[in-house]
Structure formats: C-alpha cells, structure tokens
Design a protein around this motif. Sequence first.
Motif, PDB file in Angstrom:
ATOM      1  N   LEU A 192      56.786  71.829   7.606  1.00  0.00           N
ATOM      2  CA  LEU A 192      56.313  73.428   8.014  1.00  0.00           C
ATOM      3  C   LEU A 192      55.991  74.261   7.010  1.00  0.00           C
ATOM      4  O   LEU A 192      55.097  74.882   6.876  1.00  0.00           O
ATOM      5  CB  LEU A 192      57.352  74.081   9.166  1.00  0.00           C
ATOM      6  CG  LEU A 192      57.333  73.203  10.488  1.00  0.00           C
ATOM      7  CD1 LEU A 192      58.359  73.994  11.307  1.00  0.00           C
ATOM      8  CD2 LEU A 192      55.960  73.065  11.394  1.00  0.00           C
ATOM      9  N   ARG A 246      55.050  73.980   4.195  1.00  0.00           N
ATOM     10  CA  ARG A 246      53.735  73.378   3.400  1.00  0.00           C
ATOM     11  C   ARG A 246      52.435  74.231   4.143  1.00  0.00           C
ATOM     12  O   ARG A 246      51.323  74.525   3.546  1.00  0.00           O
ATOM     13  CB  ARG A 246      53.312  71.999   3.552  1.00  0.00           C
ATOM     14  CG  ARG A 246      54.427  71.352   2.602  1.00  0.00           C
ATOM     15  CD  ARG A 246      54.134  69.665   2.861  1.00  0.00           C
ATOM     16  NE  ARG A 246      55.488  68.741   2.409  1.00  0.00           N
ATOM     17  CZ  ARG A 246      55.591  67.571   2.853  1.00  0.00           C
ATOM     18  NH1 ARG A 246      54.451  67.109   3.457  1.00  0.00           N
ATOM     19  NH2 ARG A 246      56.522  67.044   2.287  1.00  0.00           N
ATOM     20  N   ASP A 247      52.604  74.347   5.310  1.00  0.00           N
ATOM     21  CA  ASP A 247      51.465  75.170   6.172  1.00  0.00           C
ATOM     22  C   ASP A 247      51.613  76.663   6.593  1.00  0.00           C
ATOM     23  O   ASP A 247      50.594  77.177   7.043  1.00  0.00           O
ATOM     24  CB  ASP A 247      51.155  74.374   7.526  1.00  0.00           C
ATOM     25  CG  ASP A 247      50.785  72.950   7.261  1.00  0.00           C
ATOM     26  OD1 ASP A 247      50.317  72.377   5.982  1.00  0.00           O
ATOM     27  OD2 ASP A 247      51.008  71.854   7.948  1.00  0.00           O
ATOM     28  N   PHE A 248      52.992  76.857   6.455  1.00  0.00           N
ATOM     29  CA  PHE A 248      53.414  78.337   6.875  1.00  0.00           C
ATOM     30  C   PHE A 248      54.230  78.806   5.789  1.00  0.00           C
ATOM     31  O   PHE A 248      55.015  78.216   4.986  1.00  0.00           O
ATOM     32  CB  PHE A 248      54.108  78.148   8.157  1.00  0.00           C
ATOM     33  CG  PHE A 248      53.132  77.767   9.445  1.00  0.00           C
ATOM     34  CD1 PHE A 248      52.218  78.424  10.137  1.00  0.00           C
ATOM     35  CD2 PHE A 248      53.522  76.341   9.682  1.00  0.00           C
ATOM     36  CE1 PHE A 248      51.608  77.839  11.079  1.00  0.00           C
ATOM     37  CE2 PHE A 248      52.547  75.731  10.600  1.00  0.00           C
ATOM     38  CZ  PHE A 248      51.698  76.599  11.491  1.00  0.00           C
ATOM     39  N   ASP A 249      53.962  80.524   5.825  1.00  0.00           N
ATOM     40  CA  ASP A 249      54.951  81.136   4.918  1.00  0.00           C
ATOM     41  C   ASP A 249      56.088  81.487   5.516  1.00  0.00           C
ATOM     42  O   ASP A 249      56.381  82.483   6.168  1.00  0.00           O
ATOM     43  CB  ASP A 249      54.041  82.520   4.583  1.00  0.00           C
ATOM     44  CG  ASP A 249      54.838  83.311   3.422  1.00  0.00           C
ATOM     45  OD1 ASP A 249      55.631  82.651   2.726  1.00  0.00           O
ATOM     46  OD2 ASP A 249      54.573  84.389   3.337  1.00  0.00           O
ATOM     47  N   ASN A 295      59.838  76.605  15.007  1.00  0.00           N
ATOM     48  CA  ASN A 295      58.882  77.205  15.670  1.00  0.00           C
ATOM     49  C   ASN A 295      59.078  78.314  16.657  1.00  0.00           C
ATOM     50  O   ASN A 295      58.271  79.399  16.309  1.00  0.00           O
ATOM     51  CB  ASN A 295      58.209  75.995  16.585  1.00  0.00           C
ATOM     52  CG  ASN A 295      56.900  76.582  17.071  1.00  0.00           C
ATOM     53  OD1 ASN A 295      55.946  76.845  16.632  1.00  0.00           O
ATOM     54  ND2 ASN A 295      56.871  76.193  18.589  1.00  0.00           N
ATOM     55  N   LEU A 324      53.438  77.184  17.621  1.00  0.00           N
ATOM     56  CA  LEU A 324      52.601  75.562  17.841  1.00  0.00           C
ATOM     57  C   LEU A 324      52.869  74.988  19.022  1.00  0.00           C
ATOM     58  O   LEU A 324      53.849  75.456  19.750  1.00  0.00           O
ATOM     59  CB  LEU A 324      53.591  74.671  16.553  1.00  0.00           C
ATOM     60  CG  LEU A 324      53.485  75.177  15.039  1.00  0.00           C
ATOM     61  CD1 LEU A 324      54.435  74.316  14.488  1.00  0.00           C
ATOM     62  CD2 LEU A 324      51.863  74.793  14.851  1.00  0.00           C
ATOM     63  N   GLN A 341      51.098  69.889  18.691  1.00  0.00           N
ATOM     64  CA  GLN A 341      51.014  69.859  17.443  1.00  0.00           C
ATOM     65  C   GLN A 341      52.424  69.865  16.798  1.00  0.00           C
ATOM     66  O   GLN A 341      52.602  68.999  15.842  1.00  0.00           O
ATOM     67  CB  GLN A 341      50.810  71.556  16.955  1.00  0.00           C
ATOM     68  CG  GLN A 341      49.132  71.908  17.137  1.00  0.00           C
ATOM     69  CD  GLN A 341      49.046  73.650  17.294  1.00  0.00           C
ATOM     70  OE1 GLN A 341      49.824  74.176  17.728  1.00  0.00           O
ATOM     71  NE2 GLN A 341      48.149  73.686  16.037  1.00  0.00           N
ATOM     72  N   TYR A 351      53.380  66.881  13.915  1.00  0.00           N
ATOM     73  CA  TYR A 351      54.508  67.096  12.650  1.00  0.00           C
ATOM     74  C   TYR A 351      55.777  65.987  12.883  1.00  0.00           C
ATOM     75  O   TYR A 351      55.936  65.697  11.809  1.00  0.00           O
ATOM     76  CB  TYR A 351      54.997  68.594  12.689  1.00  0.00           C
ATOM     77  CG  TYR A 351      54.088  69.503  12.197  1.00  0.00           C
ATOM     78  CD1 TYR A 351      53.847  69.521  10.829  1.00  0.00           C
ATOM     79  CD2 TYR A 351      53.647  70.490  12.946  1.00  0.00           C
ATOM     80  CE1 TYR A 351      53.098  70.528  10.316  1.00  0.00           C
ATOM     81  CE2 TYR A 351      52.640  71.471  12.492  1.00  0.00           C
ATOM     82  CZ  TYR A 351      52.601  71.487  10.953  1.00  0.00           C
ATOM     83  OH  TYR A 351      51.655  72.484  10.366  1.00  0.00           O
ATOM     84  N   ARG A 377      55.171  62.622  11.651  1.00  0.00           N
ATOM     85  CA  ARG A 377      55.080  62.454   9.973  1.00  0.00           C
ATOM     86  C   ARG A 377      56.281  62.135   9.715  1.00  0.00           C
ATOM     87  O   ARG A 377      56.535  61.876   8.375  1.00  0.00           O
ATOM     88  CB  ARG A 377      54.308  63.571   9.418  1.00  0.00           C
ATOM     89  CG  ARG A 377      52.785  63.911   9.835  1.00  0.00           C
ATOM     90  CD  ARG A 377      52.472  65.200   9.769  1.00  0.00           C
ATOM     91  NE  ARG A 377      52.274  65.475   8.213  1.00  0.00           N
ATOM     92  CZ  ARG A 377      51.808  66.758   7.980  1.00  0.00           C
ATOM     93  NH1 ARG A 377      51.478  67.638   8.685  1.00  0.00           N
ATOM     94  NH2 ARG A 377      51.963  66.953   6.818  1.00  0.00           N
TER      95      ARG A 377
END
Length: 267
Positions: free
Chosen positions: A72, A74-77, A110, A117, A121, A125, A128
């Motif tokens: 997470l 990688r896609d969110f701060d 989340n 999300l 979604q 994730y 993966r």
Amino acid sequence: MIIFPNAKINIGLNVVEKRPDGYHNLETIFYPVKLSDALEVIESEETSFSSSGIEIDAAPENNLVYKAYSLLARDFDLSLVKMHLHKVIPFGAGLGGGSADAAFALKMLNGYFELGLTTVQLENYAARIGADCPFFIQNKPTFAHGIGDQFKPVKLDLSAYEIVVVKPPFSVSTPQAYQNIIPAKADFNLLEIENLPIEEWKTVVKNDFEKSVFPQFPEIEKLKNQLYEAGAVYASMSGSGSALFGIFRHLPANLDSSLPKGIFIYR
C-alpha cells in the motif's frame, strides 16, 4: 487499532489437473473458522513489525503483514506505524494463517488511513501477496478453483455445529503433500455441497492430499479416525495438512482426554 485475522479450513480438496506452468488446478471450499491471530497497529516514529505467540522464523520485512503495508505504501503516502502480530494460528497446517494476516492487514490499514479502497481493490492487492489471500477480504464460505485464486460464493452455514481444529506437533511441507498425487477429475462437484446433508459428506467429500500425506504420516490418519470416534459427523485434513478438523453436533466432554498428548486443540 486491533483486529483478529481468522483461519480457514478446506472442506474437500480435489487436485484436478497439472498446469503447463507447473502449478496444479484445485477445487475446494474455503470456510472461515474462529481460530484467530491478533494484529495491532499504532502510530510510531518508524515503521516496524514485531510478533509474539508462536515464533515466526523469518525476518520482519519478510512477514506478509509487513509486505501488505509495503504494498500500500507504494501507492499511498502512509504515515509511520508499528505493527504487532500475536501469532496463534499454526504454520504448515493448511489453515491459511499467513494469508489471513496479510488480508486483514490490508483491511485494517485501509480503515486506519481512510484510503477508501473498495472490496474489489482490496482483493486485487491481496492477490499480489498470495493466491488465497483475496478470500479473507470478504471472509465468507467460498468455492475456490484454479490455483486457489478464483472464487465463487457458496451458501454453506455450519453455525449450528461445533468445529474443532487439531494439529499434531509437526508440519507437512507442500512438496511432501504433493508426493504421489495423481491429478484427476473430481467424483463429486463441491458446488453441490450446500444441498448434501452433512451426514453424507464422509463418503463423497474428499481431500486428495490425504492419499499422499497419510502414508507418510500415519499419525495424522489415526488422529482423523479418533475425531470420528469422538463423535464428529465429518472430519478431514485441512489443505495439505498437518491440521485436521472435526465437525460436531455437540462437543464431547472428554474430547481432550480422548486425543493423544501433544496435540494442539482449537475450538
């Protein structure tokens, strides 16, 4: 924030085909059970992972909970957090404990970070991280096929029964479980299980891994028979073992004493 990732059992498991990529296509039903770990997240000055309970023989950065956070991030701060896992679900048991921890971590993060999300979604994730991880996002009885990564809901409710999970003091590795497995089309369609009385499961709902694992570990087969002797209406190995489960209408008062010493028993 604290949550409780729960285990799953496999009701039936058919190894139906070996794939060109070396994996196997399976058919099984994932069913959630009460046996749970505990996972907590709190604000921290640095992101870290720690654990207690059953010893985890891996570096913190290799734990699936930490991988869920990293995925997470990688896609969110994401801000810095400390994650602590109290491990109760045993490893090498066919109970999906690691996958549950990862999926529940995704759901918890989340909510904690208000990422918004959707279920789909989160499942993407989870996929993966591991093939069966997406199951734990919705965490409902599910028919799984493919390599265990394709799902279809099933109407299966065992809330009127008591489910007991037992595990001998050793694990079964995946290569051990696949020894002597010959893929074949299943005799019984597990999608029809919701229409089959549980008293008839014993004769048609099979776990193909038992044919390979029981000759290597006869104590697991003996333990299954002991669950039936204790009054289970259905008993089976879960996944590739070494855990088994018994489904009881009523738990016998002497269940603990009727099983061998050294067996871990979870209700």
